[in-house]
Write a protein that holds these residues in place. Structure first.
Motif, PDB file in Angstrom:
ATOM      1  N   ASN A   2       0.833  -1.188   0.000  1.00 33.97           N
ATOM      2  CA  ASN A   2       0.000   0.000   0.000  1.00 33.97           C
ATOM      3  C   ASN A   2       0.872   1.243   0.000  1.00 33.97           C
ATOM      4  OD1 ASN A   2      -1.555   2.252   1.482  1.00 33.97           O
ATOM      5  ND2 ASN A   2      -3.152   0.776   0.927  1.00 33.97           N
ATOM      6  N   GLU A   3       0.420   2.296  -0.696  1.00 38.17           N
ATOM      7  CA  GLU A   3       1.233   3.504  -0.798  1.00 38.17           C
ATOM      8  C   GLU A   3       1.500   4.139   0.559  1.00 38.17           C
ATOM      9  OE1 GLU A   3      -3.086   4.728  -1.437  1.00 38.17           O
ATOM     10  OE2 GLU A   3      -1.747   3.100  -2.013  1.00 38.17           O
ATOM     11  N   LEU A   4       0.587   3.982   1.520  1.00 40.19           N
ATOM     12  CA  LEU A   4       0.802   4.560   2.835  1.00 40.19           C
ATOM     13  C   LEU A   4       1.933   3.850   3.573  1.00 40.19           C
ATOM     14  CD1 LEU A   4      -2.860   5.169   4.049  1.00 40.19           C
ATOM     15  CD2 LEU A   4      -1.188   6.885   3.384  1.00 40.19           C
ATOM     16  N   ASP A 106      -7.469  -5.587   4.906  1.00 40.64           N
ATOM     17  CA  ASP A 106      -6.217  -6.298   5.156  1.00 40.64           C
ATOM     18  C   ASP A 106      -6.280  -7.201   6.384  1.00 40.64           C
ATOM     19  OD1 ASP A 106      -5.045  -4.875   3.017  1.00 40.64           O
ATOM     20  OD2 ASP A 106      -4.600  -3.187   4.343  1.00 40.64           O
ATOM     21  N   MET A 107      -7.353  -7.085   7.172  1.00 45.53           N
ATOM     22  CA  MET A 107      -7.459  -7.872   8.399  1.00 45.53           C
ATOM     23  C   MET A 107      -7.693  -9.343   8.100  1.00 45.53           C
ATOM     24  SD  MET A 107      -9.864  -5.323  10.684  1.00 45.53           S
ATOM     25  CE  MET A 107     -10.061  -6.517  12.020  1.00 45.53           C
ATOM     26  N   LYS A 108      -7.150 -10.203   8.949  1.00 46.97           N
ATOM     27  CA  LYS A 108      -7.393 -11.636   8.843  1.00 46.97           C
ATOM     28  C   LYS A 108      -8.701 -11.979   9.559  1.00 46.97           C
ATOM     29  CE  LYS A 108      -2.514 -12.877   8.465  1.00 46.97           C
ATOM     30  NZ  LYS A 108      -2.650 -13.184   7.034  1.00 46.97           N
ATOM     31  N   GLU A 109      -9.247 -13.136   9.220  1.00 45.98           N
ATOM     32  CA  GLU A 109     -10.557 -13.517   9.742  1.00 45.98           C
ATOM     33  C   GLU A 109     -10.587 -13.530  11.265  1.00 45.98           C
ATOM     34  OE1 GLU A 109     -13.767 -17.226   9.380  1.00 45.98           O
ATOM     35  OE2 GLU A 109     -11.877 -17.246   8.240  1.00 45.98           O
ATOM     36  N   ASN A 140     -11.844   4.710   9.593  1.00 43.38           N
ATOM     37  CA  ASN A 140     -11.454   5.285   8.310  1.00 43.38           C
ATOM     38  C   ASN A 140     -10.415   4.408   7.613  1.00 43.38           C
ATOM     39  OD1 ASN A 140     -13.019   7.609   9.004  1.00 43.38           O
ATOM     40  ND2 ASN A 140     -11.295   8.384  10.190  1.00 43.38           N
ATOM     41  N   ASN A 141     -10.480   4.363   6.278  1.00 43.01           N
ATOM     42  CA  ASN A 141      -9.562   3.537   5.492  1.00 43.01           C
ATOM     43  C   ASN A 141      -8.928   4.365   4.385  1.00 43.01           C
ATOM     44  OD1 ASN A 141     -10.100   0.499   6.384  1.00 43.01           O
ATOM     45  ND2 ASN A 141     -12.060   1.565   6.355  1.00 43.01           N
ATOM     46  N   GLY A 142      -7.659   4.725   4.569  1.00 45.59           N
ATOM     47  CA  GLY A 142      -6.951   5.472   3.547  1.00 45.59           C
ATOM     48  C   GLY A 142      -6.967   6.974   3.780  1.00 45.59           C
ATOM     49  N   PRO A 150      -2.023   5.053   9.404  1.00 44.65           N
ATOM     50  CA  PRO A 150      -2.365   3.938   8.515  1.00 44.65           C
ATOM     51  C   PRO A 150      -2.227   2.584   9.197  1.00 44.65           C
ATOM     52  CG  PRO A 150      -0.206   4.772   7.966  1.00 44.65           C
ATOM     53  CD  PRO A 150      -0.743   5.688   9.016  1.00 44.65           C
ATOM     54  N   HIS A 151      -3.025   2.376  10.204  1.00 44.73           N
ATOM     55  CA  HIS A 151      -3.072   1.131  10.976  1.00 44.73           C
ATOM     56  C   HIS A 151      -4.525   1.002  11.416  1.00 44.73           C
ATOM     57  CE1 HIS A 151      -1.069  -1.636  14.155  1.00 44.73           C
ATOM     58  NE2 HIS A 151      -2.389  -1.750  14.312  1.00 44.73           N
ATOM     59  N   VAL A 152      -5.155  -0.136  11.122  1.00 44.17           N
ATOM     60  CA  VAL A 152      -6.591  -0.293  11.389  1.00 44.17           C
ATOM     61  C   VAL A 152      -6.930   0.047  12.840  1.00 44.17           C
ATOM     62  CG1 VAL A 152      -8.483  -1.946  11.592  1.00 44.17           C
ATOM     63  CG2 VAL A 152      -7.004  -1.996   9.586  1.00 44.17           C
ATOM     64  N   HIS A 153      -7.860   0.975  13.024  1.00 42.59           N
ATOM     65  CA  HIS A 153      -8.337   1.310  14.363  1.00 42.59           C
ATOM     66  C   HIS A 153      -9.745   1.879  14.290  1.00 42.59           C
ATOM     67  CE1 HIS A 153      -6.441   5.003  12.813  1.00 42.59           C
ATOM     68  NE2 HIS A 153      -7.198   5.701  13.640  1.00 42.59           N
ATOM     69  N   PHE A 154     -10.530   1.549  15.294  1.00 42.51           N
ATOM     70  CA  PHE A 154     -11.889   2.046  15.433  1.00 42.51           C
ATOM     71  C   PHE A 154     -11.907   3.100  16.540  1.00 42.51           C
ATOM     72  CE2 PHE A 154     -12.271  -1.942  13.358  1.00 42.51           C
ATOM     73  CZ  PHE A 154     -13.462  -1.958  12.651  1.00 42.51           C
ATOM     74  N   HIS A 155     -12.580   4.213  16.285  1.00 42.16           N
ATOM     75  CA  HIS A 155     -12.781   5.238  17.309  1.00 42.16           C
ATOM     76  C   HIS A 155     -14.112   4.974  18.010  1.00 42.16           C
ATOM     77  CE1 HIS A 155      -9.793   8.203  15.553  1.00 42.16           C
ATOM     78  NE2 HIS A 155     -10.028   7.441  14.489  1.00 42.16           N
ATOM     79  N   ILE A 156     -14.115   4.960  19.339  1.00 46.81           N
ATOM     80  CA  ILE A 156     -15.354   5.011  20.107  1.00 46.81           C
ATOM     81  C   ILE A 156     -15.397   6.401  20.735  1.00 46.81           C
ATOM     82  CG2 ILE A 156     -16.733   4.013  21.973  1.00 46.81           C
ATOM     83  CD1 ILE A 156     -15.249   1.391  21.570  1.00 46.81           C
TER      84      ILE A 156
END
Length: 211
Positions: A2-4, A106-109, A140-142, A150-156
């Motif tokens: 990925n470019e990021l 990109d996440m695994k199951e 957010n993605n991208g 650029p690392h998967v994270h959810f905001h609560i």
């Protein structure tokens, strides 16, 4: 690649630094391959995460082990939850993958399953600690979708009756420019209270992840 990732590799990712400072709890027990299918599944779920109690850190890491400094609420095999150091409001929590995944695709199951386990529980924790029962869960993605790290994270993000003034009402509200830094003393106190409530919530529900 990925470019990021080209300008933000895992070895310089702040979320990866936090994850490394809080290793996954437990370890796989030997001899699982000799168990029955049902026993193997249950034992694997238990050994993969360790005990749920072990997923709640007892204290904060001090010194230079994390960059940036972090206030961690939960740390399991595939997920790490910590306070946003540039919160929109008090109690703004991030729930991230332990491994360096740039986008949800990109996440695994198994990572997706564990993320799904923790999000409802941590949402209840945030609501109980802040006293605010309305909240946003944002992911957010991208870069064009306002992803800053650029690392998967959810905001609560709690939504109290009175929200701080935000100059821009666009998606950039989830970027860095609109927020103040989290005070260290405040962050440590808030994270400690969230860990306490998380333990109570886990005990109350008697929940266990099924991976």
């Amino acid at each position: 690649m990925n470019e990021l990732d080209l300008h933000y590799p895992p070895d310089s990712c702040p979320f990866c630094g936090i994850a490394k400072a809080y290793p996954e709890p437990g370890s796989r027990r030997p001899g699982l391959q000799n168990s029955s299918n049902k026993e193997s599944t249950e034992a694997r779920a238990e050994s993969d995460l360790g005990s749920l109690e072990a997923c709640v850190p007892r204290g904060e890491v001090q010194g230079e082990r994390t960059s940036p400094s972090s206030f961690v609420v939960a740390a399991s095999k595939h997920v790490v939850a910590f306070l946003d150091i540039l919160p929109m409001v008090g109690g703004h929590l991030l729930v991230a993958t332990r491994e360096h995944r740039v986008k949800v695709a990109d996440m695994k199951e198994e990572e997706g399953r564990e993320m799904g386990f923790w999000l409802p529980i941590l949402s209840r924790v945030v609501a109980k600690v802040t006293g605010v029962t309305d909240y946003n869960i944002v992911q957010n993605n991208g870069a064009r979708a306002a992803q800053v790290v650029p690392h998967v994270h959810f905001h609560i993000i709690p939504r109290p009756g009175t929200m701080p003034e935000i100059k821009s009402k666009s998606w950039t509200m989830f970027g860095r420019g609109q927020r103040d830094e989290l005070d260290d003393e405040e962050g440590a106190k808030l994270a400690g209270e969230m860990r306490r409530v998380l333990k109570e919530e886990l005990e109350r529900t008697k929940a266990s992840p099924k991976l």
